[in-house]
Enzyme design. Structure first.
Site, PDB file in Angstrom:
ATOM      1  N   ASP A  74       0.830  -1.208   0.000  1.00  0.00           N
ATOM      2  CA  ASP A  74       0.000   0.000   0.000  1.00  0.00           C
ATOM      3  C   ASP A  74       0.863   1.256   0.000  1.00  0.00           C
ATOM      4  OD1 ASP A  74      -2.015   1.823   0.168  1.00  0.00           O
ATOM      5  OD2 ASP A  74      -2.703   1.244   2.165  1.00  0.00           O
ATOM      6  N   ASP A  82      -1.793   5.657  -6.313  1.00  0.00           N
ATOM      7  CA  ASP A  82      -2.074   4.770  -5.184  1.00  0.00           C
ATOM      8  C   ASP A  82      -2.155   3.321  -5.640  1.00  0.00           C
ATOM      9  OD1 ASP A  82      -2.799   3.921  -2.616  1.00  0.00           O
ATOM     10  OD2 ASP A  82      -4.924   4.180  -3.020  1.00  0.00           O
TER      11      ASP A  82
END
Length: 537
Positions: free
Chosen positions: A192, A414
């Site tokens: 992440d 992201d």
């Protein structure tokens, strides 16, 4: 030409009472034990999620003789090695209907986007740098503690890891295999770039989500060490609210990390040895990296399907990438294979300078935004100037791309969000442009979520308008059609871009990043991207 690509993502929506969880977590916080922070026996009875956390202040070190692993040195020519980590792809469940999968994956994305937006406007998980700036007296202690003499020569190497698509686990994220503890044990963590704190579910697991494989047990590792609440490093993590008084030197450092929905983590802040696969001159070997800060979680709630925890690659000082900067330098990259690739083909995460990528003839760079007080130091912000559809610049107001004074808006890259999302009115303008420029295919108006969708029955080579992003510094990112259109049925293809409310974050997600080698260079503050068949990296 559009290649048939399906997105098999099964996401389970968990409805959890945030208030009830927070109240229970506080009860367990009140029961934290005290003891020697360097003792394995000093494990709090606190039940909470713990994220393995890595520090950016050169706190990690290579081991000289742990389980037969030797220390890492520079190559003979003085160049750095790299660390390459593989991201394996799992088999998509053949029973999963693409339409249902996309519906559930967008629900998962929606929850994540809400979480990211709330973190911005409510200043949740306030960044570590801000906390340290407010406690300036702690900075000398931290700098001294995290830059020992033994690290000054650097940790030469490139880390290369395998990444694994989480579609078989009901997740649109990518998973990374890591080895934690002494002796090292294997765990699968979510990768992440939108988070800093690294964490893993720990024994005793008072309230944990289901994961593949056993929980991490600190009692079974000789290298696990709790961090004391009086240790300056304890100020790098968010404390429970309200904070607990630190009464003794032997009291453990508790943390609480909130993801915006009912996903959160509570546990003990600690250090541990992570074993990595070091690659140099085509050769690879496993090496231990000591003193990696992470969270040992005893209470874990949220949408982390199948994973043992989370590996943060955000820009803040607690992320895995930031903590290992003294070892591999200030850059990392990954290359995500498309989700329909053979399951034996893996995506890669590379920590360290990748010369092959830097010499790629089609490598482009755009600047990463820094120094803005209203931004979140975790996120990788880019400054978009315009969107191109079918070669035409769309009439999107300039202020749409600005980062506002309250921290809202802006665009981030992201890895944890599946599709790409653009704040209104950008999304509506993009959608209208595709509708106006796509000719010859019947438009389907009753398809859920994604829009527009087209009936392409009987057409072998589907021709659709080009799509690209132009950045303020002049760089342009052009995407292949399979990165922004998706097959939902044999004869139905849809635009794989959605919208967020006005003033919310715009996000370039991992579906749009497939088959691009993405480089994050924090030293030069730039994002690189090169089209590549990621299966060959």
């Amino acid at each position: 030409m559009l290649v048939r690509v399906s997105l098999g993502l099964v996401v389970l929506f968990l409805s959890i009472s945030y208030a009830a969880f927070e109240a229970t977590a506080r009860i367990h916080y009140d029961r934290i034990k005290t003891g020697n922070p360097n003792s394995n026996s000093n494990i709090s009875s606190l039940a909470g999620i713990e994220f393995p956390d890595h520090m950016s202040f050169n706190a990690v070190s290579s081991s000289t003789s742990t389980n037969g692993f030797s220390c890492l040195n520079d190559d003979d020519d003085g160049s750095k090695k790299i660390v390459k980590l593989h991201l394996n792809q799992r088999q998509i469940d053949s029973k999963t209907e693409p339409k249902s999968s996309v519906l559930e994956s967008t629900m998962r994305d929606s929850i994540r986007i809400q979480a990211l937006h709330t973190r911005v406007i409510e200043k949740k998980n306030q960044n570590a740098v801000s906390r340290l700036n407010k406690q300036s007296s702690l900075k000398p202690a931290i700098e001294k503690a995290t830059a020992p003499e033994s690290y000054t020569d650097g940790f030469s190497g490139q880390l290369v890891a395998t990444l694994e698509s989480g579609v078989s686990l009901g997740s649109g994220e990518y998973f990374i295999d890591v080895f934690i503890g002494t002796p090292p044990k294997h765990f699968s963590l979510i990768l992440d770039t939108g988070s800093d704190l690294n964490w893993i579910q720990c024994v005793p697991c008072q309230d944990c989500f289901e994961q593949t494989g056993p929980y991490y047990d600190p009692n079974e590792s000789s290298s696990y060490r709790n961090i004391s609440c009086q240790d300056p490093r304890c100020n790098l993590v968010s404390p429970p609210d309200p904070p607990l008084p630190c009464k003794t030197e032997n009291q453990t450092c508790p943390y609480y990390y909130w993801y915006g929905d009912s996903s959160n983590t509570t546990g003990d802040f600690a250090v541990e040895t992570f074993t990595v696969n070091l690659t140099s001159n085509g050769n690879s070997e496993f090496k231990p990296v000591e003193n990696v800060m992470f969270g040992c979680g005893h209470w874990n709630r949220g949408l982390f399907h199948g994973a043992a925890g989370l590996l943060g690659l955000g820009r803040g000082p607690l992320s895995f990438a930031s903590q290992l900067q003294s070892l591999y330098g200030h850059s990392f990259s990954y290359c995500l294979v498309d989700r329909n690739s053979d399951t034996n083909v893996s995506s890669k995460l590379i920590l360290g300078e990748d010369k092959a990528l830097l010499n790629h003839p089609n490598l482009n760079f755009t600047s990463l935004l820094t120094g803005k007080e209203n931004s979140v130091d975790t996120f990788y912000y880019v400054q978009i100037k315009s969107i191109l559809v079918g070669g035409d610049i769309l009439p999107i107001p300039e202020e749409t791309w600005r980062l506002s004074t309250d921290g809202t808006g802006g665009t981030i890259v992201d890895s944890g969000t599946t599709l790409s999302y653009f704040a209104d009115p950008t999304y509506k303008i993009i959608k209208e442009a595709f509708v106006n420029k796509t000719k010859g295919y019947p438009l389907l108006k009753d398809f859920p979520i994604l829009n527009p969708c087209y009936n392409v029955s009987g057409i072998e080579n589907v021709e659709l308008p080009d799509f690209g992003i132009e950045f303020l510094d002049g760089a342009v990112w052009n995407f292949p059609v399979e990165n922004y259109f998706i097959w939902l049925e044999d004869d139905v293809v849809c635009l794989a871009i959605l919208g967020t409310p006005r003033s919310a974050l715009s996000i370039i997600g991992n579906y749009q990043q497939q088959n691009f080698h993405i480089l994050y260079d924090t030293k030069e503050s730039r994002l690189g991207y090169a089209p590549m068949k990621c299966a060959d990296v």
